[in-house]
Design a protein around this motif. Sequence first.
Motif, PDB file in Angstrom:
ATOM      1  N   ALA A 339      22.445  41.273  39.814  1.00 52.47           N
ATOM      2  CA  ALA A 339      22.541  40.717  40.809  1.00 52.47           C
ATOM      3  C   ALA A 339      23.705  41.195  41.679  1.00 52.47           C
ATOM      4  CB  ALA A 339      22.652  39.071  40.668  1.00 52.47           C
ATOM      5  N   ILE A 340      24.799  41.356  40.716  1.00 53.31           N
ATOM      6  CA  ILE A 340      25.792  42.161  41.430  1.00 53.31           C
ATOM      7  C   ILE A 340      25.924  43.421  40.899  1.00 53.31           C
ATOM      8  CG2 ILE A 340      28.479  42.087  41.296  1.00 53.31           C
ATOM      9  CD1 ILE A 340      28.412  39.076  40.646  1.00 53.31           C
ATOM     10  N   ASP A 341      26.105  44.507  41.762  1.00 51.79           N
ATOM     11  CA  ASP A 341      25.920  45.709  41.484  1.00 51.79           C
ATOM     12  C   ASP A 341      27.056  46.206  40.603  1.00 51.79           C
ATOM     13  OD1 ASP A 341      26.317  49.018  41.991  1.00 51.79           O
ATOM     14  OD2 ASP A 341      24.291  48.381  42.888  1.00 51.79           O
ATOM     15  N   ARG A 342      26.744  47.189  39.769  1.00 50.65           N
ATOM     16  CA  ARG A 342      27.591  47.633  38.660  1.00 50.65           C
ATOM     17  C   ARG A 342      28.855  48.331  39.386  1.00 50.65           C
ATOM     18  NH1 ARG A 342      26.177  46.992  33.580  1.00 50.65           N
ATOM     19  NH2 ARG A 342      23.817  46.865  33.287  1.00 50.65           N
ATOM     20  N   ALA A 343      28.703  48.870  40.505  1.00 52.21           N
ATOM     21  CA  ALA A 343      29.796  49.605  41.249  1.00 52.21           C
ATOM     22  C   ALA A 343      30.146  48.758  42.430  1.00 52.21           C
ATOM     23  CB  ALA A 343      29.225  51.061  41.487  1.00 52.21           C
ATOM     24  N   SER A 344      30.068  47.507  42.349  1.00 51.56           N
ATOM     25  CA  SER A 344      30.392  46.589  43.519  1.00 51.56           C
ATOM     26  C   SER A 344      31.929  46.671  43.377  1.00 51.56           C
ATOM     27  CB  SER A 344      29.611  45.438  43.547  1.00 51.56           C
ATOM     28  OG  SER A 344      30.041  44.499  42.423  1.00 51.56           O
ATOM     29  N   HIS A 345      32.545  46.026  44.569  1.00 50.99           N
ATOM     30  CA  HIS A 345      34.106  45.922  44.420  1.00 50.99           C
ATOM     31  C   HIS A 345      34.485  44.698  43.690  1.00 50.99           C
ATOM     32  CE1 HIS A 345      38.061  46.228  45.887  1.00 50.99           C
ATOM     33  NE2 HIS A 345      38.199  44.860  46.192  1.00 50.99           N
ATOM     34  N   VAL A 346      33.732  43.659  43.608  1.00 46.37           N
ATOM     35  CA  VAL A 346      34.082  42.484  42.985  1.00 46.37           C
ATOM     36  C   VAL A 346      33.928  42.747  41.275  1.00 46.37           C
ATOM     37  CG1 VAL A 346      32.927  40.221  42.092  1.00 46.37           C
ATOM     38  CG2 VAL A 346      33.260  40.798  44.528  1.00 46.37           C
ATOM     39  N   ARG A 347      32.894  43.525  41.069  1.00 44.05           N
ATOM     40  CA  ARG A 347      32.812  43.654  39.532  1.00 44.05           C
ATOM     41  C   ARG A 347      33.895  44.582  38.832  1.00 44.05           C
ATOM     42  NH1 ARG A 347      30.742  47.577  36.111  1.00 44.05           N
ATOM     43  NH2 ARG A 347      29.704  46.628  34.053  1.00 44.05           N
ATOM     44  N   LEU A 348      34.211  45.844  40.024  1.00 42.75           N
ATOM     45  CA  LEU A 348      35.107  46.701  39.210  1.00 42.75           C
ATOM     46  C   LEU A 348      36.594  46.269  39.039  1.00 42.75           C
ATOM     47  CD1 LEU A 348      33.791  50.051  40.952  1.00 42.75           C
ATOM     48  CD2 LEU A 348      33.350  49.247  38.584  1.00 42.75           C
ATOM     49  N   ALA A 349      36.851  45.210  40.116  1.00 45.50           N
ATOM     50  CA  ALA A 349      38.161  44.738  39.984  1.00 45.50           C
ATOM     51  C   ALA A 349      38.352  43.625  39.366  1.00 45.50           C
ATOM     52  CB  ALA A 349      38.498  44.407  41.652  1.00 45.50           C
ATOM     53  N   HIS A 350      37.432  43.013  38.744  1.00 49.33           N
ATOM     54  CA  HIS A 350      37.538  41.896  38.000  1.00 49.33           C
ATOM     55  C   HIS A 350      38.098  41.625  36.580  1.00 49.33           C
ATOM     56  CE1 HIS A 350      36.075  37.887  36.388  1.00 49.33           C
ATOM     57  NE2 HIS A 350      35.817  37.726  37.363  1.00 49.33           N
ATOM     58  N   PRO A 351      39.160  40.861  36.487  1.00 45.45           N
ATOM     59  CA  PRO A 351      39.947  40.775  35.286  1.00 45.45           C
ATOM     60  C   PRO A 351      39.002  40.928  33.762  1.00 45.45           C
ATOM     61  CG  PRO A 351      40.480  39.121  36.676  1.00 45.45           C
ATOM     62  CD  PRO A 351      39.435  39.550  37.306  1.00 45.45           C
ATOM     63  N   ASP A 352      37.684  40.510  33.855  1.00 53.02           N
ATOM     64  CA  ASP A 352      36.981  40.428  32.843  1.00 53.02           C
ATOM     65  C   ASP A 352      36.794  41.990  32.253  1.00 53.02           C
ATOM     66  OD1 ASP A 352      36.891  37.903  32.582  1.00 53.02           O
ATOM     67  OD2 ASP A 352      34.801  37.525  33.049  1.00 53.02           O
ATOM     68  N   LEU A 353      36.856  43.013  33.247  1.00 51.56           N
ATOM     69  CA  LEU A 353      36.349  44.223  33.083  1.00 51.56           C
ATOM     70  C   LEU A 353      37.636  45.250  32.935  1.00 51.56           C
ATOM     71  CD1 LEU A 353      33.794  43.200  34.174  1.00 51.56           C
ATOM     72  CD2 LEU A 353      33.040  45.446  34.580  1.00 51.56           C
ATOM     73  N   ASN A 354      38.939  44.483  33.087  1.00 52.58           N
ATOM     74  CA  ASN A 354      40.381  45.248  33.104  1.00 52.58           C
ATOM     75  C   ASN A 354      41.301  44.945  32.146  1.00 52.58           C
ATOM     76  OD1 ASN A 354      39.939  47.458  35.404  1.00 52.58           O
ATOM     77  ND2 ASN A 354      39.061  45.520  36.322  1.00 52.58           N
ATOM     78  N   ASN A 355      40.684  44.194  30.974  1.00 48.33           N
ATOM     79  CA  ASN A 355      41.557  43.656  30.024  1.00 48.33           C
ATOM     80  C   ASN A 355      42.317  42.523  30.539  1.00 48.33           C
ATOM     81  OD1 ASN A 355      40.851  45.759  27.883  1.00 48.33           O
ATOM     82  ND2 ASN A 355      42.285  46.996  29.168  1.00 48.33           N
ATOM     83  N   GLY A 356      41.827  41.715  31.465  1.00 45.63           N
ATOM     84  CA  GLY A 356      42.517  40.521  31.756  1.00 45.63           C
ATOM     85  C   GLY A 356      43.509  40.742  32.877  1.00 45.63           C
ATOM     86  N   ILE A 357      43.636  41.968  33.428  1.00 39.69           N
ATOM     87  CA  ILE A 357      44.767  42.386  34.450  1.00 39.69           C
ATOM     88  C   ILE A 357      44.678  41.633  35.839  1.00 39.69           C
ATOM     89  CG2 ILE A 357      45.920  44.227  35.852  1.00 39.69           C
ATOM     90  CD1 ILE A 357      45.505  45.850  33.553  1.00 39.69           C
ATOM     91  N   ARG A 358      45.658  41.027  36.152  1.00 42.81           N
ATOM     92  CA  ARG A 358      45.562  40.511  37.450  1.00 42.81           C
ATOM     93  C   ARG A 358      46.820  40.695  38.344  1.00 42.81           C
ATOM     94  NH1 ARG A 358      44.749  33.969  37.026  1.00 42.81           N
ATOM     95  NH2 ARG A 358      44.328  34.112  39.365  1.00 42.81           N
ATOM     96  N   ILE A 359      46.784  40.669  39.558  1.00 39.24           N
ATOM     97  CA  ILE A 359      47.754  41.018  40.589  1.00 39.24           C
ATOM     98  C   ILE A 359      47.838  39.693  41.754  1.00 39.24           C
ATOM     99  CG2 ILE A 359      47.990  43.458  40.174  1.00 39.24           C
ATOM    100  CD1 ILE A 359      46.367  43.616  42.632  1.00 39.24           C
ATOM    101  N   LEU A 360      48.984  39.656  42.289  1.00 41.59           N
ATOM    102  CA  LEU A 360      49.314  38.621  43.421  1.00 41.59           C
ATOM    103  C   LEU A 360      49.129  39.626  44.574  1.00 41.59           C
ATOM    104  CD1 LEU A 360      51.475  35.645  43.559  1.00 41.59           C
ATOM    105  CD2 LEU A 360      51.208  37.189  45.576  1.00 41.59           C
ATOM    106  N   ARG A 361      48.255  39.275  45.315  1.00 44.73           N
ATOM    107  CA  ARG A 361      48.116  40.168  46.668  1.00 44.73           C
ATOM    108  C   ARG A 361      48.555  39.234  47.842  1.00 44.73           C
ATOM    109  NH1 ARG A 361      41.747  41.811  47.277  1.00 44.73           N
ATOM    110  NH2 ARG A 361      42.805  42.580  48.961  1.00 44.73           N
ATOM    111  N   ARG A 362      49.125  40.056  48.775  1.00 44.87           N
ATOM    112  CA  ARG A 362      49.739  39.564  50.199  1.00 44.87           C
ATOM    113  C   ARG A 362      49.354  40.342  51.121  1.00 44.87           C
ATOM    114  NH1 ARG A 362      53.367  35.203  50.251  1.00 44.87           N
ATOM    115  NH2 ARG A 362      53.917  35.791  52.267  1.00 44.87           N
ATOM    116  N   GLY A 363      48.186  41.022  51.261  1.00 48.04           N
ATOM    117  CA  GLY A 363      47.795  42.172  52.187  1.00 48.04           C
ATOM    118  C   GLY A 363      47.697  41.418  53.564  1.00 48.04           C
ATOM    119  N   TYR A 364      47.591  42.302  54.609  1.00 52.60           N
ATOM    120  CA  TYR A 364      47.254  41.954  56.107  1.00 52.60           C
ATOM    121  C   TYR A 364      46.441  42.868  56.802  1.00 52.60           C
ATOM    122  CZ  TYR A 364      51.016  38.528  56.039  1.00 52.60           C
ATOM    123  OH  TYR A 364      51.789  37.349  55.620  1.00 52.60           O
TER     124      TYR A 364
END
Length: 434
Positions: A339-364
């Motif tokens: 349902a969520i494409d393997r190459a979608s932005h949400v999946r590739l950036a998700h902590p579950d697929l990146n060893n739990g890595i998170r960042i705090l974003r403040r973009g504009y």
Amino acid sequence: MSTEDSPSEETARPSLSRRGLFGLAAGVGAAGLALGAGAGSAIGVAVGRERAEQEGAASVHPFFGTHQAGITTPMQDHLHFAAFDMMAGSSRDDLQSLLKDWSYAAARMTQGLDVSASGAVGGSPEAPPDDTGEALGLPASGLTITFGLGSTLFSTDSGDDRYGLARLRPAGLAKLPAFLGDDLDPSVSGGDLCIQACADDPQVAVHAIRNLSRIAFGRARLRWSQLGFGKTSKTTAAQATPRNLFGFKDGTANILADDTKALADHVWVAEDDAPAWLAGGSYLVARKVAMLIETWDRVRLSEQQRIIGRDKAQGAPLSGGVETTAPDFGTTDAAGAPAIDRASHVRLAHPDLNNGIRILRRGYNYVDGNTDLGRLDAGLFFLSYQRSPDQFVTLQRALSTDLMNEYVRHIASGIWAVPRGAGDGSYVGAELFA
């Protein structure tokens, strides 16, 4: 703040240094700008007293504190970001006095005050005003001013230790590696120093950078800057998730200000991290990401949602639920496809697929007019805070196969160490000169 002041004298007698005052005068004679022997009490006390006399100074954030404001502070609507290079031939004393002067002025402006007691109209009529005056009558508007230190401040690309700081350079503070799809413009990347000014009134944010640039006169020069509007993340639960220029909600799973454990794990440099002077600080990454707006606008809705991995209306993951529902990457559609494409932005950036890595974003968001082809020169000015630069590098590499890469170009980049907050009456970066 004379560069010869001791820490105790600094606390007892804060003011702009002689260099800062000459900067305000922009090279004109300093008549009427002489420093008085009794310039007042500590910065915090002076700011507090004058702030009480201000009307309409709502949404005021303290400048002094454990951490610099502008990281976990509730995200404001407008940004003016600026990077600076120290002037050739500048000294260690020049750098120290600049950080003192910037901190003094920032402590005042964030409370809705002019950069000095004389301000825009209170000084000699025969000298340029200390303050440029475009914020006269405006409240603080939630202004935060955050300072960062670039790798070249510690040692240049050729290895020069201009200010005796090379031994204090954090090991992780280095030019970011090249990423797939980078098309970086060196003239709008990097910098010895950076300032992030955020406010709910764009004029207040611009006023801050304008006056800090004047104060830097003779010691540092503006390298590049960027205006931003329409925050693309939230930092408190009370804020609604904003949308980016692709029309999608952005920053749904961002680290929030009240999540102390996540902040300790992913944002703040710890006491046992090296170097010790950066404990309580963070690392800031800035990336200017051009969006191919006209191309994106011709993509059908279902494909846009597949690329992002979320529903455009409510921001819910395509695996089902509401915006805050955790994505389920095992869910399949009627045809048996994810349902969520393997190459979608949400999946590739998700902590579950990146060893739990998170960042705090403040973009504009940003719009810089149009290109020579008559297309919008627009996109995302991405800002993130993390405990280690490795967190950003890992995530950016994970996005190398992101479906969204067809519609974006990374055109500017920079990374800075963000020192801890200044103690009342001190200045940001004081630990470097202890």
